[in-house]
Design an enzyme around this catalytic site. Structure first.
Site, PDB file in Angstrom:
ATOM      1  N   ARG A 175      -7.094   3.352 -26.081  1.00  0.00           N
ATOM      2  CA  ARG A 175      -6.072   3.931 -26.944  1.00  0.00           C
ATOM      3  C   ARG A 175      -5.454   5.183 -26.325  1.00  0.00           C
ATOM      4  NH1 ARG A 175     -10.262   2.672 -30.250  1.00  0.00           N
ATOM      5  NH2 ARG A 175     -10.854   4.836 -30.681  1.00  0.00           N
ATOM      6  N   THR A 219     -24.380  -1.265 -32.034  1.00  0.00           N
ATOM      7  CA  THR A 219     -23.160  -0.480 -32.237  1.00  0.00           C
ATOM      8  C   THR A 219     -22.089  -1.312 -32.918  1.00  0.00           C
ATOM      9  OG1 THR A 219     -23.604   0.931 -30.326  1.00  0.00           O
ATOM     10  CG2 THR A 219     -21.314   0.777 -31.036  1.00  0.00           C
ATOM     11  N   ASP A 242     -20.714  -0.038 -36.460  1.00  0.00           N
ATOM     12  CA  ASP A 242     -19.395   0.599 -36.458  1.00  0.00           C
ATOM     13  C   ASP A 242     -18.224  -0.368 -36.565  1.00  0.00           C
ATOM     14  OD1 ASP A 242     -20.925   2.831 -36.019  1.00  0.00           O
ATOM     15  OD2 ASP A 242     -20.387   3.048 -33.900  1.00  0.00           O
ATOM     16  N   GLU A 247       1.163   3.765   1.984  1.00  0.00           N
ATOM     17  CA  GLU A 247       1.823   4.110   3.247  1.00  0.00           C
ATOM     18  C   GLU A 247       3.096   3.299   3.462  1.00  0.00           C
ATOM     19  OE1 GLU A 247      -2.710   4.176   4.116  1.00  0.00           O
ATOM     20  OE2 GLU A 247      -1.305   3.196   2.738  1.00  0.00           O
ATOM     21  N   HIS A 303       0.834  -1.194   0.000  1.00  0.00           N
ATOM     22  CA  HIS A 303       0.000   0.000   0.000  1.00  0.00           C
ATOM     23  C   HIS A 303       0.874   1.250   0.000  1.00  0.00           C
ATOM     24  CE1 HIS A 303      -3.765  -2.245   1.734  1.00  0.00           C
ATOM     25  NE2 HIS A 303      -3.306  -2.764   0.615  1.00  0.00           N
ATOM     26  N   GLY A 361     -25.398   2.865 -28.307  1.00  0.00           N
ATOM     27  CA  GLY A 361     -26.337   3.594 -29.137  1.00  0.00           C
ATOM     28  C   GLY A 361     -27.601   3.950 -28.379  1.00  0.00           C
ATOM     29  N   ASN A 403     -28.474   3.055 -24.408  1.00  0.00           N
ATOM     30  CA  ASN A 403     -28.473   4.263 -23.575  1.00  0.00           C
ATOM     31  C   ASN A 403     -29.835   4.454 -22.903  1.00  0.00           C
ATOM     32  OD1 ASN A 403     -25.852   4.820 -24.296  1.00  0.00           O
ATOM     33  ND2 ASN A 403     -26.371   6.422 -25.778  1.00  0.00           N
ATOM     34  N   ALA A 441     -21.391  11.051 -27.420  1.00  0.00           N
ATOM     35  CA  ALA A 441     -21.109  12.265 -28.185  1.00  0.00           C
ATOM     36  C   ALA A 441     -22.313  12.545 -29.075  1.00  0.00           C
ATOM     37  CB  ALA A 441     -19.857  12.093 -29.043  1.00  0.00           C
ATOM     38  N   SER A 489     -28.786 -10.101 -27.402  1.00  0.00           N
ATOM     39  CA  SER A 489     -29.826 -11.065 -27.037  1.00  0.00           C
ATOM     40  C   SER A 489     -29.930 -12.224 -28.022  1.00  0.00           C
ATOM     41  CB  SER A 489     -31.182 -10.370 -26.901  1.00  0.00           C
ATOM     42  OG  SER A 489     -31.541  -9.739 -28.108  1.00  0.00           O
TER      43      SER A 489
END
Length: 372
Positions: free
Chosen positions: A201, A190, A194, A46, A44, A290, A294, A148, A217
């Site tokens: 990265r 997604t 995409d 400390e 740790h 997406g 969301n 975004a 699913s």
């Protein structure tokens, strides 16, 4: 204390499932020892600071952003080492939210005659380890939803294609947010639209690979997708399909872990997924998905924090919204609090919280701001 916090931040992606902790030993106004915790190196913060200080630790003052542990786990208790080193006093930013430690570490030091002061830079310290605080007290990951969009809240022109929105500075900031996460969750939509790698990265070191989680699913994840072809063995697919189906076996054969989830209507039960990830020591979960996922995450109430990048653009009502759900399903959501806005020209990042994870943790406990 600011130096202790600076050191603690060096534990991002290196300390989990433990908290990020920095420690500074000062004697006669001079730093004689310091350190921060990395899980793989066991010791740790400390202990590292004490080792560096050596005999100079006698009569020194310790500054640390979290209460020293008083339990034996992978290592011995830090309190015993601090008492043995005969430090004179300490300043702690906050109590450890771990129920096994809370207040007990400070009390043990006080019984040994060490002056203990708690509360210096408490807000900064709590923010730093808010993910650990939730996970260690509930077993559930801290969940951030990142997205975004344009100024009118659209994330793409069409659901079947990628729409570049933000600039280079915002994308770099998004990678730093991703770097802090233990796992990244997205939906099969997604992946099909995409074909992303979903890797970290940022260029920064991390203890374990970013776990990539897909809600799928019907098990439509392509065997030739970049996610599967990366071959890193850190892809989890949650599905309502049997794990012994031919499709599931094909994914398993190339290193993908397929987990059966009880259905929630026609979809994967998101609450089940979140709980399972917590059991896998996922402390910090980032949702990058997406509109459907969301919307489901917000409706399920599993999101603690949002990080929303806005590009100075408009798409219009024909675009894909940030979250596809209904007002009725979101009626339970509280207004975001503690909003911050940062500029990443030409874009902006808005961050805010749906809940204060410490509110319930410290209910009925000391508030972590006592002073001796």
């Amino acid at each position: 204390m600011m130096r202790a916090l600076e050191l603690a931040r060096q534990g991002v992606a290196l300390a989990h499932p433990n908290p990020m902790v920095g420690a500074v030993l000062v004697k006669h106004g001079v730093i004689v020892g310091e350190g921060f915790h990395r899980y793989e190196e066991r010791d740790h913060a400390e202990i590292i600071a004490l080792r560096q200080a050596g005999e100079k630790a006698w009569g020194a003052t310790l500054y640390t952003n979290l209460e020293p542990c008083c339990t034996t786990g992978r290592t011995g208790p830090c309190t015993a080492a601090l008492i043995s080193a005969k430090i004179k006093q300490m300043y702690g930013a906050m109590e450890d939210p771990n129920p096994a430690v809370t207040g007990k570490g400070y009390a043990e030091l006080e019984r040994a005659g060490i002056s203990v002061n708690v509360g210096l830079c408490a807000d900064e310290a709590k923010t730093l380890n808010e993910d650990f605080a939730k996970w260690v007290t509930t077993g559930i990951p801290y969940v951030t939803l990142k997205s975004a969009s344009t100024l009118d809240g659209q994330i793409a022109v069409r659901a079947t294609e990628t729409t570049p929105l933000t600039g280079e500075a915002a994308r770099a900031a998004a990678q730093r947010i991703r770097h802090r996460a233990d796992a990244l969750l997205t939906g099969i939509g997604t992946i099909l639209a995409d074909n992303p790698q979903l890797t970290d990265r940022s260029g920064e070191r991390r203890r374990r690979s970013l776990v990539r989680v897909v809600l799928d699913s019907q098990l439509r994840l392509p065997l030739k997708s970049q996610l599967v072809l990366s071959g890193k063995g850190d892809v989890l697919v949650y599905t309502t399909q049997p794990v012994d189906s031919p499709r599931a076996r094909a994914l398993t054969s190339v290193g993908v872990e397929v987990i059966h989830v009880p259905p929630n209507g026609e979809h994967v039960d998101l609450n089940f997924v979140i709980r399972d990830l917590g059991q896998r020591q996922i402390v910090n979960l980032l949702i990058e998905a997406g509109a459907e996922v969301n919307g489901a995450a917000l409706a399920a109430g599993v999101v603690d924090k949002v990080a929303l990048f806005y590009a100075p653009k408009f798409i219009g009502a024909d675009g894909v919204p940030l979250a596809r759900t209904t007002a009725k399903k979101l009626a339970h959501l509280a207004a975001l609090t503690n909003l911050t806005v940062e500029s990443y020209e030409p874009d902006i990042l808005v961050e805010g919280y749906f809940r204060d994870v410490y509110k319930d943790i410290y209910k009925g406990r000391k508030n972590g701001r006592r002073k001796r």
